[in-house]
Write an enzyme that holds these catalytic residues in place. Structure first.
Site, PDB file in Angstrom:
ATOM      1  N   GLU A 279       0.655  -1.288   0.087  1.00 11.95           N
ATOM      2  CA  GLU A 279       0.209  -0.058   0.062  1.00 11.95           C
ATOM      3  C   GLU A 279       0.714   1.416   0.116  1.00 11.95           C
ATOM      4  O   GLU A 279       0.406   2.302  -0.784  1.00 11.95           O
ATOM      5  CB  GLU A 279      -0.932   0.021   1.277  1.00 11.95           C
ATOM      6  CG  GLU A 279      -1.745  -1.059   1.389  1.00 11.95           C
ATOM      7  CD  GLU A 279      -2.814  -1.331   0.023  1.00 11.95           C
ATOM      8  OE1 GLU A 279      -3.332  -0.021  -0.380  1.00 11.95           O
ATOM      9  OE2 GLU A 279      -3.096  -2.328  -0.519  1.00 11.95           O
ATOM     10  N   ASP A 360       3.806  -4.285  -5.875  1.00 12.55           N
ATOM     11  CA  ASP A 360       4.279  -5.525  -5.294  1.00 12.55           C
ATOM     12  C   ASP A 360       5.698  -5.507  -5.453  1.00 12.55           C
ATOM     13  O   ASP A 360       6.500  -6.145  -4.543  1.00 12.55           O
ATOM     14  CB  ASP A 360       3.808  -6.650  -6.282  1.00 12.55           C
ATOM     15  CG  ASP A 360       2.343  -7.195  -5.835  1.00 12.55           C
ATOM     16  OD1 ASP A 360       1.962  -6.652  -5.028  1.00 12.55           O
ATOM     17  OD2 ASP A 360       1.859  -7.875  -6.692  1.00 12.55           O
TER      18      ASP A 360
END
Length: 418
Positions: A279, A360
Protein backbone atom coordinates in the site's frame (compact mmCIF):
# COMPACT_ATOMS: atom_id res chain seq x y z
CA UNK A 1 -22.60 19.62 -36.29
CA UNK A 2 -24.47 17.85 -33.49
CA UNK A 3 -25.92 14.38 -33.53
CA UNK A 4 -29.53 13.78 -34.46
CA UNK A 5 -31.92 12.28 -31.95
CA UNK A 6 -31.98 8.99 -33.87
CA UNK A 7 -28.18 8.84 -33.93
CA UNK A 8 -28.06 9.46 -30.20
CA UNK A 9 -30.63 6.71 -29.64
CA UNK A 10 -28.66 4.27 -31.79
CA UNK A 11 -25.35 5.05 -30.05
CA UNK A 12 -26.81 4.50 -26.61
CA UNK A 13 -28.70 1.34 -27.59
CA UNK A 14 -25.67 -0.22 -29.25
CA UNK A 15 -23.44 0.67 -26.31
CA UNK A 16 -25.83 -0.72 -23.72
CA UNK A 17 -26.30 -3.95 -25.65
CA UNK A 18 -22.59 -4.36 -26.43
CA UNK A 19 -21.64 -3.69 -22.79
CA UNK A 20 -24.23 -6.18 -21.53
CA UNK A 21 -23.20 -8.80 -24.09
CA UNK A 22 -19.49 -8.39 -23.37
CA UNK A 23 -20.02 -8.86 -19.66
CA UNK A 24 -22.39 -11.78 -20.19
CA UNK A 25 -19.84 -13.53 -22.43
CA UNK A 26 -17.03 -12.74 -19.98
CA UNK A 27 -19.06 -14.26 -17.14
CA UNK A 28 -19.75 -17.41 -19.12
CA UNK A 29 -16.08 -17.75 -20.10
CA UNK A 30 -15.06 -17.19 -16.49
CA UNK A 31 -17.38 -19.92 -15.24
CA UNK A 32 -16.31 -22.23 -18.05
CA UNK A 33 -12.68 -21.89 -17.00
CA UNK A 34 -13.34 -23.42 -13.59
CA UNK A 35 -11.61 -26.73 -12.99
CA UNK A 36 -11.66 -29.31 -10.23
CA UNK A 37 -7.85 -29.37 -10.27
CA UNK A 38 -6.43 -27.21 -7.47
CA UNK A 39 -3.47 -25.14 -8.75
CA UNK A 40 -0.34 -26.52 -7.09
CA UNK A 41 0.85 -23.08 -5.93
CA UNK A 42 -2.19 -22.79 -3.66
CA UNK A 43 -2.21 -26.25 -2.10
CA UNK A 44 -0.74 -24.84 1.13
CA UNK A 45 -3.75 -22.56 1.79
CA UNK A 46 -6.59 -24.35 -0.06
CA UNK A 47 -7.83 -27.85 0.55
CA UNK A 48 -10.07 -29.53 -2.06
CA UNK A 49 -13.22 -28.71 -0.07
CA UNK A 50 -12.41 -25.01 0.24
CA UNK A 51 -11.42 -24.86 -3.42
CA UNK A 52 -14.75 -26.40 -4.44
CA UNK A 53 -16.52 -23.94 -2.15
CA UNK A 54 -14.77 -21.00 -3.85
CA UNK A 55 -16.13 -22.20 -7.19
CA UNK A 56 -19.66 -22.46 -5.85
CA UNK A 57 -19.27 -18.92 -4.51
CA UNK A 58 -18.18 -17.65 -7.92
CA UNK A 59 -21.16 -19.31 -9.60
CA UNK A 60 -23.58 -17.84 -7.07
CA UNK A 61 -22.23 -14.28 -7.32
CA UNK A 62 -22.04 -14.49 -11.12
CA UNK A 63 -25.63 -15.70 -11.36
CA UNK A 64 -26.83 -12.83 -9.18
CA UNK A 65 -24.78 -10.34 -11.19
CA UNK A 66 -26.31 -11.55 -14.45
CA UNK A 67 -29.85 -11.30 -13.08
CA UNK A 68 -29.16 -7.83 -11.66
CA UNK A 69 -27.69 -6.44 -14.87
CA UNK A 70 -30.52 -7.97 -16.93
CA UNK A 71 -33.18 -6.38 -14.74
CA UNK A 72 -31.37 -3.02 -14.74
CA UNK A 73 -31.07 -2.98 -18.53
CA UNK A 74 -34.65 -4.10 -19.05
CA UNK A 75 -36.08 -1.46 -16.73
CA UNK A 76 -33.95 1.31 -18.23
CA UNK A 77 -35.03 0.46 -21.78
CA UNK A 78 -38.68 0.08 -20.80
CA UNK A 79 -38.71 3.37 -18.87
CA UNK A 80 -36.97 5.12 -21.77
CA UNK A 81 -39.18 3.89 -24.61
CA UNK A 82 -42.52 4.29 -22.85
CA UNK A 83 -41.58 7.94 -22.37
CA UNK A 84 -40.86 7.73 -18.66
CA UNK A 85 -38.29 10.53 -18.71
CA UNK A 86 -40.80 12.85 -20.38
CA UNK A 87 -43.53 11.98 -17.86
CA UNK A 88 -41.14 12.59 -14.97
CA UNK A 89 -40.01 15.91 -16.46
CA UNK A 90 -43.62 17.08 -16.81
CA UNK A 91 -44.31 16.03 -13.23
CA UNK A 92 -41.43 18.02 -11.73
CA UNK A 93 -42.28 21.09 -13.83
CA UNK A 94 -45.87 21.02 -12.59
CA UNK A 95 -44.65 21.51 -9.02
CA UNK A 96 -43.88 25.13 -9.89
CA UNK A 97 -40.54 24.89 -8.12
CA UNK A 98 -37.42 26.71 -9.29
CA UNK A 99 -35.26 25.08 -11.93
CA UNK A 100 -32.85 23.95 -9.23
CA UNK A 101 -35.67 22.46 -7.16
CA UNK A 102 -37.08 20.70 -10.21
CA UNK A 103 -33.62 19.37 -11.03
CA UNK A 104 -33.08 17.99 -7.56
CA UNK A 105 -36.52 16.35 -7.62
CA UNK A 106 -35.94 14.89 -11.10
CA UNK A 107 -32.61 13.32 -10.15
CA UNK A 108 -33.90 12.38 -6.69
CA UNK A 109 -36.80 10.40 -8.12
CA UNK A 110 -34.48 8.55 -10.53
CA UNK A 111 -32.00 7.83 -7.73
CA UNK A 112 -34.83 6.67 -5.46
CA UNK A 113 -36.16 4.30 -8.12
CA UNK A 114 -32.68 2.94 -8.70
CA UNK A 115 -32.32 2.37 -4.96
CA UNK A 116 -35.66 0.53 -4.72
CA UNK A 117 -34.80 -1.69 -7.69
CA UNK A 118 -31.35 -2.59 -6.36
CA UNK A 119 -32.43 -3.16 -2.74
CA UNK A 120 -33.76 -6.74 -3.14
CA UNK A 121 -30.54 -7.79 -4.87
CA UNK A 122 -28.45 -6.20 -2.13
CA UNK A 123 -30.49 -7.99 0.54
CA UNK A 124 -30.16 -11.32 -1.27
CA UNK A 125 -26.41 -10.84 -1.73
CA UNK A 126 -25.87 -10.04 1.95
CA UNK A 127 -28.30 -12.33 3.71
CA UNK A 128 -28.37 -15.30 1.33
CA UNK A 129 -25.14 -15.61 -0.67
CA UNK A 130 -22.71 -14.05 1.82
CA UNK A 131 -24.54 -15.78 4.68
CA UNK A 132 -24.47 -19.20 3.03
CA UNK A 133 -20.74 -18.96 2.42
CA UNK A 134 -19.95 -17.84 5.95
CA UNK A 135 -18.99 -14.24 5.20
CA UNK A 136 -21.91 -12.22 6.46
CA UNK A 137 -21.84 -10.71 9.95
CA UNK A 138 -24.25 -7.88 9.15
CA UNK A 139 -27.45 -7.89 11.21
CA UNK A 140 -30.72 -6.63 9.71
CA UNK A 141 -30.53 -3.65 12.07
CA UNK A 142 -27.02 -2.74 10.92
CA UNK A 143 -28.04 -3.21 7.29
CA UNK A 144 -30.92 -0.74 7.69
CA UNK A 145 -28.77 1.74 9.63
CA UNK A 146 -26.14 1.61 6.87
CA UNK A 147 -28.80 2.34 4.26
CA UNK A 148 -30.16 5.29 6.23
CA UNK A 149 -26.70 6.75 6.84
CA UNK A 150 -25.77 6.30 3.17
CA UNK A 151 -28.92 8.07 2.00
CA UNK A 152 -28.47 10.97 4.40
CA UNK A 153 -24.81 11.29 3.44
CA UNK A 154 -25.64 11.17 -0.28
CA UNK A 155 -28.17 13.95 0.13
CA UNK A 156 -25.90 16.05 2.37
CA UNK A 157 -23.10 15.89 -0.19
CA UNK A 158 -25.05 15.58 -3.43
CA UNK A 159 -27.68 18.30 -3.03
CA UNK A 160 -25.22 21.21 -2.60
CA UNK A 161 -22.99 20.00 -5.44
CA UNK A 162 -25.86 19.41 -7.88
CA UNK A 163 -27.42 22.76 -6.95
CA UNK A 164 -24.13 24.52 -7.69
CA UNK A 165 -23.77 22.77 -11.06
CA UNK A 166 -27.33 23.64 -12.06
CA UNK A 167 -26.89 27.27 -11.02
CA UNK A 168 -23.56 27.82 -12.77
CA UNK A 169 -24.73 26.22 -16.02
CA UNK A 170 -27.78 28.48 -15.96
CA UNK A 171 -26.00 31.70 -15.07
CA UNK A 172 -22.36 31.57 -16.20
CA UNK A 173 -22.66 31.27 -19.97
CA UNK A 174 -19.67 29.81 -21.87
CA UNK A 175 -17.54 29.75 -18.71
CA UNK A 176 -19.96 27.45 -16.89
CA UNK A 177 -18.12 24.21 -17.64
CA UNK A 178 -14.80 25.59 -16.33
CA UNK A 179 -16.42 26.92 -13.15
CA UNK A 180 -18.26 23.62 -12.56
CA UNK A 181 -15.02 21.74 -13.17
CA UNK A 182 -13.26 23.87 -10.55
CA UNK A 183 -16.11 23.61 -8.04
CA UNK A 184 -16.40 19.84 -8.44
CA UNK A 185 -12.62 19.37 -8.17
CA UNK A 186 -12.54 21.40 -4.97
CA UNK A 187 -15.49 19.44 -3.64
CA UNK A 188 -13.87 16.07 -4.37
CA UNK A 189 -10.57 17.09 -2.77
CA UNK A 190 -12.39 18.40 0.29
CA UNK A 191 -14.37 15.18 0.63
CA UNK A 192 -11.19 13.11 0.25
CA UNK A 193 -9.65 15.11 3.06
CA UNK A 194 -12.56 14.61 5.47
CA UNK A 195 -13.35 10.99 4.56
CA UNK A 196 -10.99 9.41 7.14
CA UNK A 197 -12.05 11.55 10.10
CA UNK A 198 -15.67 12.50 9.38
CA UNK A 199 -17.30 10.07 6.96
CA UNK A 200 -15.79 6.63 7.50
CA UNK A 201 -16.32 6.74 11.31
CA UNK A 202 -20.05 7.01 10.60
CA UNK A 203 -19.96 3.37 9.49
CA UNK A 204 -17.04 1.78 11.33
CA UNK A 205 -15.01 2.13 14.47
CA UNK A 206 -11.34 3.01 13.96
CA UNK A 207 -8.92 2.20 16.77
CA UNK A 208 -5.24 3.18 16.77
CA UNK A 209 -3.04 0.13 16.32
CA UNK A 210 -1.88 -0.94 19.76
CA UNK A 211 1.78 -0.85 20.74
CA UNK A 212 3.73 -3.99 20.05
CA UNK A 213 5.77 -5.88 17.49
CA UNK A 214 3.50 -5.11 14.53
CA UNK A 215 3.35 -1.38 15.17
CA UNK A 216 7.11 -1.19 15.71
CA UNK A 217 7.77 -3.06 12.45
CA UNK A 218 5.42 -0.85 10.45
CA UNK A 219 6.78 2.45 11.74
CA UNK A 220 10.38 1.31 11.37
CA UNK A 221 9.70 0.28 7.79
CA UNK A 222 7.90 3.55 6.99
CA UNK A 223 10.88 5.48 8.32
CA UNK A 224 13.28 3.39 6.23
CA UNK A 225 11.50 4.36 2.99
CA UNK A 226 10.82 7.95 4.09
CA UNK A 227 7.06 7.44 4.15
CA UNK A 228 5.27 10.08 6.27
CA UNK A 229 3.32 7.63 8.39
CA UNK A 230 1.65 9.14 11.44
CA UNK A 231 -1.37 6.93 12.00
CA UNK A 232 -2.26 3.26 11.63
CA UNK A 233 -5.81 2.28 12.46
CA UNK A 234 -7.63 -1.00 12.91
CA UNK A 235 -11.17 -1.06 11.50
CA UNK A 236 -13.90 -3.30 12.89
CA UNK A 237 -14.65 -4.88 9.53
CA UNK A 238 -15.68 -8.06 11.31
CA UNK A 239 -19.02 -6.54 12.31
CA UNK A 240 -20.14 -6.81 8.68
CA UNK A 241 -18.06 -9.55 7.10
CA UNK A 242 -15.31 -12.08 7.72
CA UNK A 243 -13.49 -10.88 4.58
CA UNK A 244 -10.16 -9.11 5.05
CA UNK A 245 -8.55 -6.06 3.54
CA UNK A 246 -6.16 -3.15 4.09
CA UNK A 247 -6.21 0.24 2.43
CA UNK A 248 -4.73 3.70 2.28
CA UNK A 249 -7.04 6.68 2.54
CA UNK A 250 -7.00 10.47 2.75
CA UNK A 251 -4.14 12.83 2.05
CA UNK A 252 -2.20 15.59 3.73
CA UNK A 253 -2.32 15.42 7.52
CA UNK A 254 -5.35 13.12 7.29
CA UNK A 255 -3.43 10.34 5.56
CA UNK A 256 -3.89 7.02 7.24
CA UNK A 257 -3.42 3.32 6.70
CA UNK A 258 -6.26 1.07 7.78
CA UNK A 259 -6.15 -2.62 8.62
CA UNK A 260 -9.26 -4.74 8.97
CA UNK A 261 -9.37 -6.51 12.32
CA UNK A 262 -10.02 -9.71 10.40
CA UNK A 263 -6.69 -9.22 8.62
CA UNK A 264 -4.71 -8.90 11.85
CA UNK A 265 -6.29 -12.04 13.28
CA UNK A 266 -4.97 -14.40 10.58
CA UNK A 267 -1.61 -12.93 9.49
CA UNK A 268 1.82 -12.75 11.05
CA UNK A 269 3.50 -9.35 11.65
CA UNK A 270 5.86 -9.92 8.69
CA UNK A 271 2.96 -10.78 6.40
CA UNK A 272 1.12 -7.65 7.48
CA UNK A 273 4.29 -5.62 6.99
CA UNK A 274 4.51 -6.70 3.35
CA UNK A 275 0.81 -6.00 2.76
CA UNK A 276 1.25 -2.49 4.13
CA UNK A 277 4.49 -2.09 2.17
CA UNK A 278 2.47 -2.75 -0.96
CA UNK A 279 0.00 0.00 0.00
CA UNK A 280 2.84 2.40 0.77
CA UNK A 281 4.36 1.46 -2.57
CA UNK A 282 1.31 2.90 -4.34
CA UNK A 283 1.97 6.19 -2.57
CA UNK A 284 5.73 6.21 -3.16
CA UNK A 285 5.25 5.34 -6.83
CA UNK A 286 2.69 8.18 -7.07
CA UNK A 287 -0.05 5.85 -8.31
CA UNK A 288 -2.66 7.48 -6.10
CA UNK A 289 -1.67 10.99 -7.12
CA UNK A 290 -1.62 10.04 -10.81
CA UNK A 291 -5.08 8.49 -10.65
CA UNK A 292 -6.41 11.57 -8.90
CA UNK A 293 -4.93 13.90 -11.53
CA UNK A 294 -6.27 11.74 -14.37
CA UNK A 295 -9.71 11.72 -12.76
CA UNK A 296 -9.69 15.50 -12.48
CA UNK A 297 -8.64 15.92 -16.12
CA UNK A 298 -11.27 13.42 -17.23
CA UNK A 299 -13.87 15.37 -15.30
CA UNK A 300 -12.84 18.55 -17.13
CA UNK A 301 -13.35 16.86 -20.50
CA UNK A 302 -16.74 15.57 -19.37
CA UNK A 303 -17.89 19.04 -18.29
CA UNK A 304 -16.71 20.51 -21.60
CA UNK A 305 -18.59 17.92 -23.64
CA UNK A 306 -21.60 18.37 -21.38
CA UNK A 307 -21.59 22.09 -22.15
CA UNK A 308 -21.80 21.26 -25.87
CA UNK A 309 -24.71 18.86 -25.59
CA UNK A 310 -26.72 20.15 -22.68
CA UNK A 311 -28.83 22.59 -24.71
CA UNK A 312 -29.16 20.50 -27.89
CA UNK A 313 -32.78 19.63 -28.56
CA UNK A 314 -31.83 16.33 -30.22
CA UNK A 315 -30.47 15.00 -26.91
CA UNK A 316 -33.82 15.61 -25.22
CA UNK A 317 -35.91 14.41 -28.16
CA UNK A 318 -34.03 11.10 -28.05
CA UNK A 319 -35.43 10.63 -24.54
CA UNK A 320 -38.94 11.90 -25.38
CA UNK A 321 -38.51 15.14 -23.42
CA UNK A 322 -39.91 18.26 -25.08
CA UNK A 323 -38.18 21.08 -23.19
CA UNK A 324 -34.40 21.21 -22.63
CA UNK A 325 -33.18 21.64 -19.07
CA UNK A 326 -29.85 21.50 -17.30
CA UNK A 327 -30.90 18.72 -14.95
CA UNK A 328 -32.34 16.41 -17.62
CA UNK A 329 -29.42 17.17 -19.92
CA UNK A 330 -27.02 16.11 -17.17
CA UNK A 331 -28.77 12.73 -16.84
CA UNK A 332 -29.09 12.13 -20.57
CA UNK A 333 -25.52 13.13 -21.30
CA UNK A 334 -24.26 10.71 -18.65
CA UNK A 335 -26.05 7.93 -20.54
CA UNK A 336 -24.78 9.16 -23.92
CA UNK A 337 -21.23 9.27 -22.52
CA UNK A 338 -21.38 5.54 -21.70
CA UNK A 339 -19.40 4.41 -24.81
CA UNK A 340 -16.48 6.65 -23.84
CA UNK A 341 -16.84 5.64 -20.21
CA UNK A 342 -16.64 1.97 -21.16
CA UNK A 343 -13.38 2.50 -23.04
CA UNK A 344 -11.91 4.64 -20.25
CA UNK A 345 -12.82 1.98 -17.70
CA UNK A 346 -10.98 -0.72 -19.64
CA UNK A 347 -7.92 1.52 -20.02
CA UNK A 348 -7.95 2.42 -16.33
CA UNK A 349 -8.19 -1.25 -15.36
CA UNK A 350 -5.15 -1.97 -17.53
CA UNK A 351 -3.03 0.71 -15.86
CA UNK A 352 -4.32 -0.27 -12.43
CA UNK A 353 -3.06 -3.82 -12.98
CA UNK A 354 0.34 -2.44 -13.99
CA UNK A 355 0.39 -0.35 -10.81
CA UNK A 356 -0.30 -3.45 -8.73
CA UNK A 357 2.73 -5.20 -10.22
CA UNK A 358 4.84 -2.10 -9.46
CA UNK A 359 3.57 -1.93 -5.86
CA UNK A 360 4.32 -5.63 -5.40
CA UNK A 361 7.84 -5.09 -6.72
CA UNK A 362 8.35 -2.11 -4.43
CA UNK A 363 7.20 -4.10 -1.39
CA UNK A 364 9.38 -7.08 -2.25
CA UNK A 365 12.54 -5.05 -2.87
CA UNK A 366 12.19 -2.83 0.19
CA UNK A 367 11.21 -5.51 2.72
CA UNK A 368 13.21 -8.43 1.26
CA UNK A 369 10.25 -10.59 2.28
CA UNK A 370 8.79 -11.86 -0.97
CA UNK A 371 7.74 -15.12 0.67
CA UNK A 372 5.73 -13.31 3.33
CA UNK A 373 3.88 -11.17 0.78
CA UNK A 374 3.10 -14.21 -1.36
CA UNK A 375 1.83 -16.12 1.68
CA UNK A 376 -0.26 -13.14 2.81
CA UNK A 377 -1.88 -12.77 -0.61
CA UNK A 378 -2.60 -16.49 -0.82
CA UNK A 379 -4.21 -16.42 2.63
CA UNK A 380 -6.34 -13.45 1.58
CA UNK A 381 -7.36 -15.33 -1.53
CA UNK A 382 -8.38 -18.39 0.46
CA UNK A 383 -10.19 -16.42 3.18
CA UNK A 384 -12.17 -14.47 0.56
CA UNK A 385 -12.83 -17.53 -1.66
CA UNK A 386 -11.26 -15.73 -4.62
CA UNK A 387 -11.31 -17.21 -8.11
CA UNK A 388 -7.85 -18.63 -8.81
CA UNK A 389 -8.35 -19.20 -12.55
CA UNK A 390 -10.15 -16.16 -14.03
CA UNK A 391 -10.57 -16.02 -17.80
CA UNK A 392 -8.30 -13.42 -19.50
CA UNK A 393 -11.27 -11.68 -21.11
CA UNK A 394 -12.97 -11.34 -17.74
CA UNK A 395 -9.75 -9.94 -16.30
CA UNK A 396 -9.50 -7.51 -19.23
CA UNK A 397 -12.96 -6.12 -18.50
CA UNK A 398 -13.20 -6.24 -14.73
CA UNK A 399 -9.95 -6.76 -12.84
CA UNK A 400 -8.18 -3.80 -11.25
CA UNK A 401 -5.62 -6.30 -9.87
CA UNK A 402 -3.81 -9.00 -11.87
CA UNK A 403 -4.82 -12.59 -11.14
CA UNK A 404 -2.98 -13.78 -8.06
CA UNK A 405 -1.09 -16.56 -9.85
CA UNK A 406 0.39 -13.98 -12.22
CA UNK A 407 1.33 -11.67 -9.34
CA UNK A 408 3.09 -14.52 -7.58
CA UNK A 409 4.96 -15.52 -10.74
CA UNK A 410 6.10 -11.93 -11.25
CA UNK A 411 7.34 -11.63 -7.65
CA UNK A 412 9.25 -14.90 -7.88
CA UNK A 413 11.23 -13.48 -10.82
CA UNK A 414 12.38 -10.35 -8.97
CA UNK A 415 16.11 -10.43 -8.26
CA UNK A 416 17.08 -9.72 -4.69
CA UNK A 417 13.58 -10.51 -3.44
CA UNK A 418 14.52 -13.08 -0.83
Amino acid sequence: MFLSDQTITNIILVTLIVDFTMNFVADRLNIGRLTTHLPEKFSDVYDPKRYERSQHYLRATTRLGTITSTVDLGILLAFWFIGGFGVLDNFVRETGWSSIGCGLLFIGVLAGCKFIISLPFSIYSTFVIEENFGFNKTTPKLFVLDLIKSMILSMALGIPLLSAIFWFFESSGPWAWIICWGVTTTFILAVQYIVPTWIMPLFNKFTPLEDGELKNKLFAYAKSIDFPLTQIFVMDGSKRSTKSNAFFTGFGKNKRIVLFDTLINVHTPDELLTVLAHEMGHFKKKHIQRRLIFGILQMGVIFYLLSLFITQQSLFTAFYVDTPSIYAGLVFFSILFSPVDLVISIIMQFFSRKDEYAADRFAVLTTKKAGDLITALKKLSADNLANLTPHPFYVFLNYSHPPLAQRIAAMEKIEGAA
